[in-house]
Design a protein around this motif. Structure first.
Motif, PDB file in Angstrom:
ATOM      1  N   TYR A   6       0.799  -1.223   0.000  1.00  0.00           N
ATOM      2  CA  TYR A   6       0.000   0.000   0.000  1.00  0.00           C
ATOM      3  C   TYR A   6       0.833   1.276   0.000  1.00  0.00           C
ATOM      4  O   TYR A   6       0.258   2.364  -0.101  1.00  0.00           O
ATOM      5  N   GLY A   7       2.145   1.198   0.143  1.00  0.00           N
ATOM      6  CA  GLY A   7       2.982   2.381   0.060  1.00  0.00           C
ATOM      7  C   GLY A   7       2.848   3.331   1.231  1.00  0.00           C
ATOM      8  O   GLY A   7       3.090   4.527   1.079  1.00  0.00           O
ATOM      9  N   GLU A   8       2.479   2.825   2.405  1.00  0.00           N
ATOM     10  CA  GLU A   8       2.323   3.673   3.581  1.00  0.00           C
ATOM     11  C   GLU A   8       2.714   2.872   4.819  1.00  0.00           C
ATOM     12  O   GLU A   8       2.693   1.629   4.800  1.00  0.00           O
ATOM     13  N   ARG A  33       9.315  -0.739  -4.196  1.00  0.00           N
ATOM     14  CA  ARG A  33       9.149   0.621  -3.684  1.00  0.00           C
ATOM     15  C   ARG A  33      10.456   1.081  -3.060  1.00  0.00           C
ATOM     16  O   ARG A  33      11.114   0.338  -2.319  1.00  0.00           O
ATOM     17  N   ASN A  76      -0.921   2.127  -6.880  1.00  0.00           N
ATOM     18  CA  ASN A  76      -1.678   1.791  -5.666  1.00  0.00           C
ATOM     19  C   ASN A  76      -3.092   1.335  -6.012  1.00  0.00           C
ATOM     20  O   ASN A  76      -3.611   0.356  -5.455  1.00  0.00           O
ATOM     21  N   THR A  77      -3.737   2.017  -6.941  1.00  0.00           N
ATOM     22  CA  THR A  77      -5.092   1.638  -7.345  1.00  0.00           C
ATOM     23  C   THR A  77      -5.109   0.253  -7.985  1.00  0.00           C
ATOM     24  O   THR A  77      -5.989  -0.568  -7.712  1.00  0.00           O
ATOM     25  N   ASN A  80      -8.261  -2.884   0.631  1.00  0.00           N
ATOM     26  CA  ASN A  80      -7.336  -1.783   0.900  1.00  0.00           C
ATOM     27  C   ASN A  80      -6.611  -2.025   2.215  1.00  0.00           C
ATOM     28  O   ASN A  80      -6.803  -3.034   2.906  1.00  0.00           O
TER      29      ASN A  80
END
Length: 328
Positions: free
Chosen positions: A50-52, A91, A123-124, A134
């Motif tokens: 999710y990049g977070e 990433r 991400n989408t 998600n």
């Protein structure tokens, strides 16, 4: 089904470097002392998806907190499969400059898709490939961070019913109804999913078929080895015969050389003999002519004795006559 395959970590949280291949079957147990990096390993998977961060820092997502202390960047690469689709997510976080993403999607039996580098699009697409799960849904269903254990208490005991009602509210039902409403493209998607299922079943049979193929290849290799050994034995036999023939040829060559040398010697002897015969003939001829030559020599000696004084006397007279003529 989501299956993790490979995880690579560099300078992420407490983890300096890690290269991990996940087993395709069975359960995975992560064990270690406190602050050994177990939570960082789980969070690296969450970040790759999710990049977070998995945890909020002061109510905000601070990507720089994910970088190892003293390092300028962090890198996480995750390879996973969802049915017949394989996702490769890479990433990179650069301190103070945000993150870079590279998403590669491969579907079994289909051409490889173009690399996705746009962060929002990646991400989408990842959420779509994960069945629209998600980060919040994953945290609520599977991942509970250490500092978020109170969320378990909020859905237990007396508050459980309230939480369930809240989660299953009318707005949520409407949202789910709209989200999962059957559309005109669902038939095509169902057909594609059926094809993916068939491909997945074929992919599941690949290890068994590969094992059978390996056994067949091993048997073929054994047969080829036996045939090669037979060919080698035959070639060795032919080589032995050729070596024996070569030795015989060499012996004959030596004999022929010896004969050739003998012939040359005989030729020289024949030439010498011819010369001797010729010399002998000349000697015989000389012996035959020797009496005649002796007679000629005797005649010349006789004439020298008899005629030479007369000739000398005549020469003297002629000389005297010449002087007298000169005086006259």
């Amino acid at each position: 089904m989501i299956i993790l395959k490979h995880l690579t970590i560099e300078r992420f949280r407490l983890l300096r470097s890690m290269n991990l291949h996940f087993p395709q079957r069975g359960s995975i147990l992560i064990q270690g002392p406190n602050e050994a990096g177990k939570s960082a390993l789980i969070e690296s998977i969450y970040f790759a998806l999710y990049g977070e961060p998995l945890l909020l820092s002061r109510g905000k997502y601070l990507l720089d907190d994910l970088i190892l202390y003293g390092a300028a960047s962090a890198h996480v690469t995750l390879v996973l499969s969802v049915g017949a689709t394989e996702l490769s997510i890479a990433r990179t976080i650069e301190r103070g400059r945000g993150q870079i993403v590279n998403l590669q999607i491969r579907r079994l039996g289909m051409p490889e898709e173009a690399l996705i580098t746009d962060l929002a699009a990646a991400n989408t697409r990842i959420i779509a490939e994960l069945g629209r799960m998600n980060g919040e849904a994953l945290r609520d269903s599977s991942l509970i961070e250490q500092k978020g254990l109170t969320r378990l208490e909020s859905i237990s005991g007396i508050k459980r019913e309230t939480t369930i009602r809240k989660l299953l509210g009318i707005e949520k039902l409407l949202e789910l109804t709209e989200q999962f409403q059957v559309g005109p493209d669902d038939e095509q998607r169902l057909k594609e999913c059926s094809e993916y299922l068939r491909l997945t079943e074929m992919q599941a049979r690949i290890p068994q078929v590969s094992e059978q193929l390996n056994r067949v290849e091993a048997a073929l290799d054994a047969v080829a080895t036996c045939e090669s050994l037979d060919v080698i034995n035959q070639q060795e036999s032919e080589i032995a015969e050729l070596e024996q023939t070569l030795e015989e040829i060499q012996d004959r060559r030596l004999k022929l050389k010896s004969r050739q040398s003998r012939i040359q010697q005989l030729k020289k002897a024949d030439t010498t003999l011819s010369e001797i015969i010729s010399s002998y003939d000349e000697m015989a001829e000389a012996r035959r002519m020797l009496p005649e030559l002796e007679d000629e020599i005797a005649e010349l000696e006789r004439r020298e004795r008899e005629e030479l004084p007369k000739l000398e006397k005549r020469v003297s007279e002629l000389a005297e006559l010449t002087r007298s003529f000169g005086t006259l």
